[in-house]
Design an enzyme around this catalytic site. Structure first.
Site, PDB file in Angstrom:
ATOM      1  N   ARG A 197      -1.670  32.875 -19.138  1.00 34.63           N
ATOM      2  CA  ARG A 197      -2.037  33.958 -18.209  1.00 34.63           C
ATOM      3  C   ARG A 197      -0.951  35.033 -18.181  1.00 34.63           C
ATOM      4  O   ARG A 197       0.239  34.723 -18.134  1.00 34.63           O
ATOM      5  CB  ARG A 197      -2.232  33.360 -16.814  1.00 34.63           C
ATOM      6  CG  ARG A 197      -2.465  34.356 -15.713  1.00 34.63           C
ATOM      7  CD  ARG A 197      -3.902  34.771 -15.654  1.00 34.63           C
ATOM      8  NE  ARG A 197      -4.167  35.512 -14.418  1.00 34.63           N
ATOM      9  CZ  ARG A 197      -5.076  36.473 -14.329  1.00 34.63           C
ATOM     10  NH1 ARG A 197      -5.818  36.779 -15.383  1.00 34.63           N
ATOM     11  NH2 ARG A 197      -5.278  37.099 -13.198  1.00 34.63           N
TER      12      ARG A 197
ATOM     13  N   GLU B 152       0.825  -1.207   0.000  1.00 35.55           N
ATOM     14  CA  GLU B 152       0.000   0.000   0.000  1.00 35.55           C
ATOM     15  C   GLU B 152       0.861   1.260   0.000  1.00 35.55           C
ATOM     16  O   GLU B 152       0.581   2.217  -0.729  1.00 35.55           O
ATOM     17  CB  GLU B 152      -0.927   0.007   1.219  1.00 35.55           C
ATOM     18  CG  GLU B 152      -1.834   1.230   1.268  1.00 35.55           C
ATOM     19  CD  GLU B 152      -2.935   1.104   2.296  1.00 35.55           C
ATOM     20  OE1 GLU B 152      -3.734   0.161   2.197  1.00 35.55           O
ATOM     21  OE2 GLU B 152      -2.988   1.960   3.207  1.00 35.55           O
TER      22      GLU B 152
ATOM     23  N   GLN C 253      10.187  34.890 -12.964  1.00 37.99           N
ATOM     24  CA  GLN C 253      11.115  33.931 -12.363  1.00 37.99           C
ATOM     25  C   GLN C 253      10.542  33.195 -11.145  1.00 37.99           C
ATOM     26  O   GLN C 253      10.720  31.980 -11.026  1.00 37.99           O
ATOM     27  CB  GLN C 253      12.426  34.627 -11.981  1.00 37.99           C
ATOM     28  CG  GLN C 253      13.568  33.644 -11.688  1.00 37.99           C
ATOM     29  CD  GLN C 253      13.948  32.818 -12.903  1.00 37.99           C
ATOM     30  OE1 GLN C 253      14.140  33.363 -13.984  1.00 37.99           O
ATOM     31  NE2 GLN C 253      14.026  31.498 -12.747  1.00 37.99           N
TER      32      GLN C 253
END
Length: 376
Positions: free
Chosen positions: A265, A239, A276
């Site tokens: 955008r 798991e 940056q």
């Protein structure tokens, strides 16, 4: 060392990713349903790590992890993938490895096909990280055991047909004081509670399961009496590695979405991609993803080669779960105010990622296991 996927692995990965993408487009996630469970079974995820003779795909740990990663990257609902992984790694694997031959024959084909749903009943109201002190008791009687106690946060609990349940059989037995059982939902004295109201992983229902003089026959003991911790720890190796491949796929998806967003955008007269701090954040997201991926693949490889995977599994679980949370939050920062709008899905990804540092052993538990592996 070969860090590349084989041609066969690449083909399977692409096929799974495409199938998950098609499925998620056709039926957007809206919580758990038997139909969606059957669709997940149709992808082969419920029996990926089970031999073909029992109805599975016969994959090892690494190939199984790649299937879950691909399904997640393709857009399959994170909650449903979590439900499938909890079913396979915490329940089906223990039945495969520790049940009697006749029990395996009776249960595994139906579990792999999605005809039966399994829930992992370990956690208790007063036993979360400390699973060595279980209040649920199993008392030996003729032909079996009587179970008494309450389990909480049982993944798939409200809808499960079978519960892999851990109970104390010898209060003074220490590591050998608990035993694992495969308990049918319709067993007398078993009551499954209603689904808990959770903020994330909605398609994986969780709830309490109560046992009151619940009879479990001897042939439903997994392993030998007293081997409960062995059964549990073995399932956790699978798991804590394979399940968290889901979060590799989720991170990959988020990074791709963020890259597309920042290219389009604009702020301060520039694309976000040209700022940056934004580029730095995306670089950190990519490093976290690839670092966790290498650790997870190494953990799976250790399982497949029969080595003791404990240290690698703990490091992989810690790295991937922490990365999942950090990357989801970073995606929120990149999307800004849009991250709070449900139409963009970012807030859902944050909610689905947050529990990753808690379930299957908290990050602090993983650090303890790593320290132990260092000989501390």
């Amino acid at each position: 060392m070969d860090f590349s996927r084989s041609a066969e692995q690449q083909e399977r990965y692409a096929r799974m990713s495409a199938a998950a993408r098609e499925l998620s487009s056709a039926s957007p996630a809206a919580g758990f349903s038997r139909d969606s469970w059957k669709e997940t079974a149709g992808l082969g995820l419920l029996g990926a790590a089970v031999p073909e003779e029992h109805g599975g795909a016969g994959f090892g740990a690494l190939d199984t992890a790649l299937q879950y990663e691909a399904a997640s990257e393709g857009g399959a609902d994170t909650g449903m993938l979590f439900a499938a992984a909890a079913h396979l790694f915490a329940c089906v694997r223990p039945v495969l490895e520790f049940a009697l031959p006749e029990t395996r024959k009776a249960l595994l084909p139906a579990l792999c096909a999605g005809e039966l749903i399994a829930g992992n009943a370990m956690t208790e109201p007063e036993s979360g990280s400390d699973v060595s002190r279980l209040a649920t008791l199993a008392t030996k009687v003729d032909g079996g055991y009587l179970l008494d106690g309450t389990k909480s946060f049982v993944s798939n609990g409200p809808v499960a047909d079978l519960y892999v349940t851990y109970a104390t059989t010898d209060p003074d037995g220490g590591y050998f004081g608990s035993t694992a059982f495969a308990v049918d939902r319709d067993s007398s004295g078993l009551v499954a509670g209603a689904p808990m109201e959770k903020s994330g992983l909605a398609a994986c229902q969780a709830g309490e399961v109560r046992f009151t003089r619940c009879f479990v026959p001897d042939d439903r003991v997994l392993g030998s009496p007293g081997q409960g911790q062995l059964v549990f720890q073995t399932s956790m190796q699978w798991e804590r590695s394979c399940l968290f491949a889901i979060y590799l796929g989720q991170q990959e998806r988020l990074i791709q979405r963020c890259v597309s967003h920042v290219r389009q955008r604009r702020q301060f007269g520039k694309r976000l991609a040209d700022l940056q701090p934004v580029a730095d954040r995306l670089a950190d997201m990519k490093v976290r993803l690839e670092s966790g991926r290498l650790l997870l693949y190494r953990a799976c490889a250790e399982i497949d080669t029969g080595q003791d995977p404990s240290l690698w599994v703990a490091m992989a679980k810690l790295a991937v779960s922490e990365a999942a949370v950090a990357t989801a939050l970073d995606a929120g920062r990149i999307f800004g105010g849009r991250a709070f709008l449900t139409e963009y899905g970012i807030e859902e990804q944050v909610r689905d990622a947050l529990p990753a540092t808690t379930f299957s052993g908290t990050s602090d538990i993983q650090r303890q296991l790593i320290a132990r592996g260092l000989g501390l």
